[in-house]
Scaffold this active site. Sequence first.
Site, PDB file in Angstrom:
ATOM      1  N   ASP A  95       3.933  -0.686  -2.535  1.00 21.01           N
ATOM      2  CA  ASP A  95       4.403  -0.060  -3.872  1.00 21.01           C
ATOM      3  C   ASP A  95       4.858  -0.858  -4.839  1.00 21.01           C
ATOM      4  OD1 ASP A  95       3.551   2.348  -2.476  1.00 21.01           O
ATOM      5  OD2 ASP A  95       5.453   3.077  -1.839  1.00 21.01           O
ATOM      6  N   GLU A  96       4.872  -2.279  -4.694  1.00 26.09           N
ATOM      7  CA  GLU A  96       5.433  -3.096  -5.576  1.00 26.09           C
ATOM      8  C   GLU A  96       4.255  -3.882  -6.403  1.00 26.09           C
ATOM      9  OE1 GLU A  96       8.346  -3.912  -6.257  1.00 26.09           O
ATOM     10  OE2 GLU A  96       9.434  -2.382  -4.739  1.00 26.09           O
TER      11      GLU A  96
END
Lengths: 284, 284, 284, 284
Positions: free
Chosen positions: C228-229
């Site tokens: 999620d980065e």
Amino acid sequence: MSPSIISLLHGPDQPGIVAKVSGWIHDRGGNVLHADQHLDRQENVFFQRVEWDPASGHEAREDSEAFVDFAERELGMSVRIALSDDRPKVALMVSKADHCFHDLVLRVRAGEWNAEFAGVLSNHEDLAPVAESYALPFLHLPMSLESKPEVENRQLAWLHENGVELVILARYMQVLSGDFLERVGCPVINIHHSFLPSFAGAKPYHQAYKRGVKLIGATAHYVTEDLDEGPIIEQDVARVSHRHGPRDLIEKGRDLEKVVLSTAVRRHLQNRVLDYRNKTVVFD
Amino acid sequence: MSPSIISLLHGPDQPGIVAKVSGWIHDRGGNVLHADQHLDRQENVFFQRVEWDPASGHEAREDSEAFVDFAERELGMSVRIALSDDRPKVALMVSKADHCFHDLVLRVRAGEWNAEFAGVLSNHEDLAPVAESYALPFLHLPMSLESKPEVENRQLAWLHENGVELVILARYMQVLSGDFLERVGCPVINIHHSFLPSFAGAKPYHQAYKRGVKLIGATAHYVTEDLDEGPIIEQDVARVSHRHGPRDLIEKGRDLEKVVLSTAVRRHLQNRVLDYRNKTVVFD
Amino acid sequence: MSPSIISLLHGPDQPGIVAKVSGWIHDRGGNVLHADQHLDRQENVFFQRVEWDPASGHEAREDSEAFVDFAERELGMSVRIALSDDRPKVALMVSKADHCFHDLVLRVRAGEWNAEFAGVLSNHEDLAPVAESYALPFLHLPMSLESKPEVENRQLAWLHENGVELVILARYMQVLSGDFLERVGCPVINIHHSFLPSFAGAKPYHQAYKRGVKLIGATAHYVTEDLDEGPIIEQDVARVSHRHGPRDLIEKGRDLEKVVLSTAVRRHLQNRVLDYRNKTVVFD
Amino acid sequence: MSPSIISLLHGPDQPGIVAKVSGWIHDRGGNVLHADQHLDRQENVFFQRVEWDPASGHEAREDSEAFVDFAERELGMSVRIALSDDRPKVALMVSKADHCFHDLVLRVRAGEWNAEFAGVLSNHEDLAPVAESYALPFLHLPMSLESKPEVENRQLAWLHENGVELVILARYMQVLSGDFLERVGCPVINIHHSFLPSFAGAKPYHQAYKRGVKLIGATAHYVTEDLDEGPIIEQDVARVSHRHGPRDLIEKGRDLEKVVLSTAVRRHLQNRVLDYRNKTVVFD
């Protein structure tokens, strides 16, 4: 003309609440103008905003007190009450940025809201001339780590003496202490310049730039002891691109902050906001 | 579990309506789940949507009929009633474009809405394979100026035989005659590919391009005899720039049309829409 | 008609790059159709997307190779090149949710994008019939903690055999290993059902409900080893209120996820996206 | 530090324009900071905005004149030129409403734009005290049907004497005559309180209420002789519902008007807007 009465209720759900509330109003000759309600099924909590004209010849203040009595005793609900012609006293707390300050003051002056500014509190003197141009009292109290407890005492004294019923942090760059919040005795609304819970804390636009988000946001919330964690009243976003550096985000964010804060304050002043368990019900 | 009852009321405002409605429900042992109301002060018309669980042991159908009787006779209101487990039959009318068609069918299949597709009517056969892939009956009736009355008769016969309760024009490129609308016996929702009242009529995206607007729109409305003039249920817009030619607007518009039409249909199927004097009240 | 050539360049800024690039194209008889550029002043990195028609009689493929040679050797830039009639092979990875799946496949079938679906990979067999209805190959490989390395090997083999140039995670509920990402050899786009960086991780709609946010969001990003980065390509939000429970957020979020993912994929397929230092430049 | 040069070009498309423009700048030692272009394929017109730093030691004013000469003579393009430190003189024309007035003045004072207010012209004296509080000259000239030509003469004389380069109609409720527009000698931007072309003419919010639209809008455009028909620079909308009466629309519209007008003025002042054939190209 007599003002209308606005009631915000909440408490454990129970059968027939809606009928009992509207029945009480009807029996007393009142006429419901608006009614909105919400049931949180997870918590089994009932919320209602109801606005009504009292019977002709009745005193609104008197009827409203009778209603509070009824709702608390017979329904076991928590009640907040207001009259449509109330003009609550509002205080602004500011630091150096003036965009939200101008925006709020101009709305009150334009007659958009029923409210009265009691004055402006600041830890800097930069905005003193602006406050003066609006003929607003300005209390300048510089604040250091050591002086904070003493300064907060003086701020609280000022707020209490002036009968302030709502404090707005219009880009006030100091954290209010738990002690202040406990003693202030009225709601405090803050504008945070990010789409919470993203980028809580300092320099949110720099954080947003670094992460490369495609939308920036602003969040208006009631202030609690947990910094940036209070119940959210309103949020909005604006589109940004790779072309926007941190300074562009700051400038673009100003318009967002004005709109989000003024929307939150408007709804609060219209008695449309109930908060519980760190969330809000906003009847709009 | 017994379904809940949803009622949509409107009629001349009168004192105590809210109390009477909720009182009737409470007296019969029902429990109000949602209630929303609106008073048009210019026309003095009162509108209400109320949803309640009947008392345990009661038949929802029976209670709902008793309510209609009460609201019509004692309150003099117009009433529409539905049960939360109703699955109304819906017909689609299409021509060649398939984007709204897919979108609507997939939503019903995903269980987003309580509805059942009775079938698809078209003046072209292009979408017959798609209808077949969804196992939907497809009635293809080509239409010319001369055949229009006869074709509309056959369409109406089909709609009536299949008990259709809502007709959706999913980019159907024929104008329904006044005679059709009088006889269809159920609401007809259309999607117009512009932000009405701008660019009514043909080729709205080309009109929008020519005028150089910076936003394009779509409008879902109930169909009346006045072309593109019926009560608006939902509208939305999307940003465009000088870079978008007519074809780009058409492509961008497709997504808009899907979202606007499906939102309007959802609200209609949830019994949230009342129309009067060519406008709508949408309880959302 | 010969296709046009699209180049995406980036590298250290230097004087005259714009003139050199357009000069090279002009000298070779090409005609620039679009050019867009960006200078990151903090990092001193220059980015450009330029699209041109080669001179009549020239082979687009040949000219594009000559351009890569020029840009790499003489300008020291990184270059990606595409022809306007390229139809890259795309693979979908899915689990059980089908809304993004339908949306993407229907866009390709409607001719919105120049792309070809190679097939669908899933750790569940739920969507096999849907894939079949679209005549798409479906590779079902159940996955456990133990079997993950072996299954990922088989997935990679399939992707490589089929010449896949873009992998789309259309609500694929498995985390791709660092090893997979290192070996996949093409970009991977994921849709995360929150407004990142808010609510990263599992069950974002439940987190959003709990926090009481007033807007929910979705984020499409390139997948990197940091869950999620990865670099964000597109984000959007939708307004919610206290009336929306977690299930409502999930349903409302579906439309958001479709729009955000399809926008990101469209821009990627149009060769409009450059990523660097975990951010993207999107030329739109 | 020397200012950068901004050029807005347009004219018939021709091969190699991009190369020629950037080549000219490069040969003269300049460094391109931004370049954006657009080709209207229907009209075969090419548009470009290019901003560059002249070579160190060069005079920006001199280089910009040389560029105009080059672009007009050798490329046959129409050119507008500006330096990044230009501070054009702006005049406001107002009637009684003050929301756009405050908004624009506060932005200039906050340093958001490079511009200087020359003064305020009004057909009413209501806003004289506000202008005074901002230390702005205020020219009050009441206007009747008979006096209009004479008053417009005096307004024009004032604008010319003060070297005004942009006139902003900030809710000015008089129609400018064709003669005024011909003689004013600089662009005039107006804010119309509707989503044009919907509800052109008077009382647009009342028209919008009557039609029952679900979104209201505002439009900023250059003023031409055709009332409400000039080239649109910016538009935006806000959601409304059946709950909003005409007065609510007016209040909600105020915020919209401020945002739309200020966005249009910002882009104009940043030399991002080109108009042709009654449309605009906005490089943002």
